[in-house]
Design a protein around this motif. Sequence first.
Motif, mmCIF file in Angstrom:
data_model
loop_
_atom_site.group_PDB
_atom_site.id
_atom_site.type_symbol
_atom_site.label_atom_id
_atom_site.label_comp_id
_atom_site.label_asym_id
_atom_site.label_seq_id
_atom_site.Cartn_x
_atom_site.Cartn_y
_atom_site.Cartn_z
ATOM 1 N N VAL A 62 50.136 33.418 53.015
ATOM 2 C CA VAL A 62 49.064 32.655 53.654
ATOM 3 C C VAL A 62 47.766 33.434 53.516
ATOM 4 O O VAL A 62 47.668 34.587 53.954
ATOM 5 N N VAL A 63 46.774 32.811 52.893
ATOM 6 C CA VAL A 63 45.460 33.420 52.695
ATOM 7 C C VAL A 63 44.440 32.620 53.491
ATOM 8 O O VAL A 63 44.327 31.409 53.322
ATOM 9 N N GLU A 64 43.711 33.297 54.365
ATOM 10 C CA GLU A 64 42.681 32.645 55.178
ATOM 11 C C GLU A 64 41.355 33.375 54.977
ATOM 12 O O GLU A 64 41.289 34.593 55.159
ATOM 13 N N VAL A 65 40.329 32.616 54.595
ATOM 14 C CA VAL A 65 39.012 33.208 54.356
ATOM 15 C C VAL A 65 37.968 32.339 55.051
ATOM 16 O O VAL A 65 37.752 31.193 54.654
ATOM 17 N N PRO A 66 37.317 32.848 56.107
ATOM 18 C CA PRO A 66 36.292 32.064 56.812
ATOM 19 C C PRO A 66 35.062 31.819 55.951
ATOM 20 O O PRO A 66 34.694 32.629 55.092
ATOM 21 N N ASN A 67 34.426 30.670 56.195
ATOM 22 C CA ASN A 67 33.126 30.324 55.611
ATOM 23 C C ASN A 67 33.132 30.190 54.098
ATOM 24 O O ASN A 67 32.072 30.236 53.469
ATOM 25 N N ILE A 68 34.302 30.058 53.488
ATOM 26 C CA ILE A 68 34.396 29.950 52.033
ATOM 27 C C ILE A 68 35.116 28.650 51.680
ATOM 28 O O ILE A 68 36.103 28.279 52.316
ATOM 29 N N GLU A 69 34.632 27.970 50.633
ATOM 30 C CA GLU A 69 35.237 26.717 50.192
ATOM 31 C C GLU A 69 36.503 26.976 49.371
ATOM 32 O O GLU A 69 36.686 28.062 48.804
ATOM 33 N N PRO A 70 37.381 25.959 49.260
ATOM 34 C CA PRO A 70 38.691 26.159 48.621
ATOM 35 C C PRO A 70 38.638 26.650 47.180
ATOM 36 O O PRO A 70 39.463 27.472 46.779
ATOM 37 N N ASP A 71 37.676 26.170 46.372
ATOM 38 C CA ASP A 71 37.653 26.554 44.957
ATOM 39 C C ASP A 71 37.507 28.061 44.776
ATOM 40 O O ASP A 71 38.149 28.665 43.906
ATOM 41 N N GLN A 72 36.654 28.692 45.597
ATOM 42 C CA GLN A 72 36.455 30.129 45.471
ATOM 43 C C GLN A 72 37.706 30.902 45.863
ATOM 44 O O GLN A 72 38.058 31.909 45.235
ATOM 45 N N VAL A 73 38.398 30.422 46.903
ATOM 46 C CA VAL A 73 39.634 31.089 47.326
ATOM 47 C C VAL A 73 40.725 30.901 46.273
ATOM 48 O O VAL A 73 41.501 31.819 45.987
ATOM 49 N N ARG A 74 40.782 29.707 45.673
ATOM 50 C CA ARG A 74 41.750 29.476 44.593
ATOM 51 C C ARG A 74 41.549 30.472 43.457
ATOM 52 O O ARG A 74 42.515 30.994 42.889
ATOM 53 N N ASN A 75 40.292 30.701 43.108
ATOM 54 C CA ASN A 75 40.013 31.650 42.026
ATOM 55 C C ASN A 75 40.516 33.043 42.357
ATOM 56 O O ASN A 75 41.031 33.763 41.492
ATOM 57 N N ILE A 76 40.374 33.439 43.626
ATOM 58 C CA ILE A 76 40.808 34.777 44.038
ATOM 59 C C ILE A 76 42.319 34.907 43.949
ATOM 60 O O ILE A 76 42.851 35.902 43.438
ATOM 61 N N VAL A 77 43.060 33.906 44.442
ATOM 62 C CA VAL A 77 44.517 34.030 44.537
ATOM 63 C C VAL A 77 45.223 33.763 43.216
ATOM 64 O O VAL A 77 46.402 34.106 43.058
ATOM 65 N N THR A 78 44.540 33.141 42.257
ATOM 66 C CA THR A 78 45.173 32.894 40.961
ATOM 67 C C THR A 78 44.706 33.873 39.891
ATOM 68 O O THR A 78 45.280 33.915 38.804
ATOM 69 N N ASP A 79 43.677 34.655 40.174
ATOM 70 C CA ASP A 79 43.165 35.647 39.231
ATOM 71 C C ASP A 79 43.972 36.936 39.381
ATOM 72 O O ASP A 79 43.842 37.648 40.367
ATOM 73 N N ARG A 80 44.815 37.225 38.411
ATOM 74 C CA ARG A 80 45.686 38.392 38.526
ATOM 75 C C ARG A 80 44.950 39.703 38.275
ATOM 76 O O ARG A 80 45.438 40.768 38.629
ATOM 77 N N GLY A 81 43.791 39.657 37.640
ATOM 78 C CA GLY A 81 43.010 40.870 37.432
ATOM 79 C C GLY A 81 43.630 41.840 36.440
ATOM 80 O O GLY A 81 43.591 43.052 36.645
ATOM 81 N N ILE A 82 44.191 41.318 35.349
ATOM 82 C CA ILE A 82 44.824 42.168 34.335
ATOM 83 C C ILE A 82 43.763 42.589 33.323
ATOM 84 O O ILE A 82 43.278 41.764 32.542
ATOM 85 N N VAL A 83 43.396 43.854 33.343
ATOM 86 C CA VAL A 83 42.387 44.399 32.434
ATOM 87 C C VAL A 83 43.083 45.223 31.353
ATOM 88 O O VAL A 83 43.923 46.075 31.658
ATOM 89 N N ARG A 84 42.731 44.934 30.100
ATOM 90 C CA ARG A 84 43.297 45.686 28.992
ATOM 91 C C ARG A 84 42.212 45.964 27.959
ATOM 92 O O ARG A 84 41.258 45.195 27.830
ATOM 93 N N ILE A 85 42.404 47.065 27.220
ATOM 94 C CA ILE A 85 41.558 47.346 26.066
ATOM 95 C C ILE A 85 42.470 47.349 24.849
ATOM 96 O O ILE A 85 43.464 48.090 24.795
ATOM 97 N N VAL A 86 42.146 46.484 23.909
ATOM 98 C CA VAL A 86 42.978 46.278 22.726
ATOM 99 C C VAL A 86 42.224 46.776 21.499
ATOM 100 O O VAL A 86 41.051 46.430 21.292
ATOM 101 N N ALA A 87 42.883 47.600 20.699
ATOM 102 C CA ALA A 87 42.311 48.049 19.425
ATOM 103 C C ALA A 87 42.650 47.017 18.358
ATOM 104 O O ALA A 87 43.827 46.686 18.147
ATOM 105 N N GLU A 88 41.617 46.512 17.702
ATOM 106 C CA GLU A 88 41.802 45.472 16.683
ATOM 107 C C GLU A 88 41.246 45.998 15.359
ATOM 108 O O GLU A 88 40.073 46.384 15.285
#
Length: 499
Positions: A146-172
């Motif tokens: 359960v995630v509760e965030v005051p004064n914030i609309e649903p779209d912004q909270v959705r972005n937070i809970v679905t963004d896994r934050g996986i950072v990678r550096i790839v050599a190409e």
Amino acid sequence: LQATDSSMTVPVQRSVDTGPTNLQYGLDLSGGTRIRAPLVGLYVTDLNPDQNATSNLNQQLAGELGVDQIDVRVRDSSIEVFDGGVNKSEFADALRAAGFEVTAENVNDGVTDATRENVVNILQSKIDRTGLSGGTVTTAGDGLVVVEVPNIEPDQVRNIVTDRGIVRIVAEVSEPGDDITTSKTVISGEDIAQTGQIGPRPNTDGEVWQVPVTIDGDAAESFQQDMNELGFANPSGTTCARAGSTTGNLTGAESRCLLTTLNGDLVRANGVSPGLGSDFQAGTWADDPRFTIGAANASQAQEIKISLDVGSLPTSLDLSDDAQYDVSYILPSYAQEFKGLSVLTGLLAWFGVAGMVFLRYKKVRVAIPMIFTAIAEVFILLGFAAISGLTLDLSHIAGLIAVIGTGVDDLIIIADEILQQGEVATGRVFQNRFRKAFWVIGAAAVTTIIAMSPLTFLSVGDLFGFAVVTIVGVLIGVLVTRPAYGDILRNLVLSEDQQ
């Protein structure tokens, strides 16, 4: 990538409910978004994987399932997969191919308790670092988060809970005339030891931002070795055909790029500067393993920094059409009405109790201290909420009203025991009667605390706040306000000589 370390601080606008006090208000009293959802995943327990071969097992299972290795986790006696495209039969087949006797019936939906706790901690850190004041992340029954965030609309909270934050550096790497492009992940978020303040890259007029990072010692040696093997250790630097963009055809052209990706999406592509290439070649870069990760803007740089600081989510909340999740949003205007009605309800409760006390004793000198002692109890509780950072919602208000009632009830027990048992002639008589009443109050307090305690650790939603406020109110009453009222009553019924 550049070896520079310029920085600046980017202010984050915090969502704070301003007012005459420093109290914080939850969803019910300030408005905001609540998301209740399961976590994406499947898991099997009671397995005995070889702890010395977890990396190979992880790689094998990821290959069998066709998922990224980060979506498979082997821990102690359990194995989990965090990809919504994998079903139970496919997971069981992959485990059997790895040598485990598993059927689809052995596969459970969701994640293990350890993973759920990890997700809760990371999400709470992300919300706090994003500057969303009063946001909370808790667990509920049936494996829900359960995630509760005051004064914030649903779209912004959705972005937070679905963004896994996986950072990678790839050599190409792409060689001239070669139709094959080589890609290798050389740094992941777990390899970052610390980050610095984000800021614009020099001489870019704010068009490119950067996140200074320091690599962990072991990872730095491995990264430096990869740079030498892949041809990035060049005193002249390397050319990247993508040239800082997220597009570009590398086939047939010489190009060596270090690609920064966030959740699999390309954020920035850069070649290696001559100074950095020389350090790689000399083998000295690992002695001071620092560089900067590029980003297109301040917001993107901030997102990368937060993801590196708090870690990537092992999985995200399942907000797919097939999942049983709930998203609710309370308009701030409605919440303001709830706040006013809560104050009105508290006042009505106070006046109601005051009226009954006056009818009971018909003595102003006994009743008024009793009423104001009850009010002092509420103020102490509000002070506790302010100091502890407790976000008040309707369940806490219900607890405050309950404290008013139970508090006055205890004070009536004290007054009756002392005043209704005949004349109080000496201080010793007063003390004996007060001690007798206090034993009754103490026993009632212990009973209340025992009854409320299960609500503080079971997944019972809003009842948690009610239980916490009630328990704290009972403790404040027994330790502070009841003895204080006893001293007031002593001064009222005894003269100085009698005391």
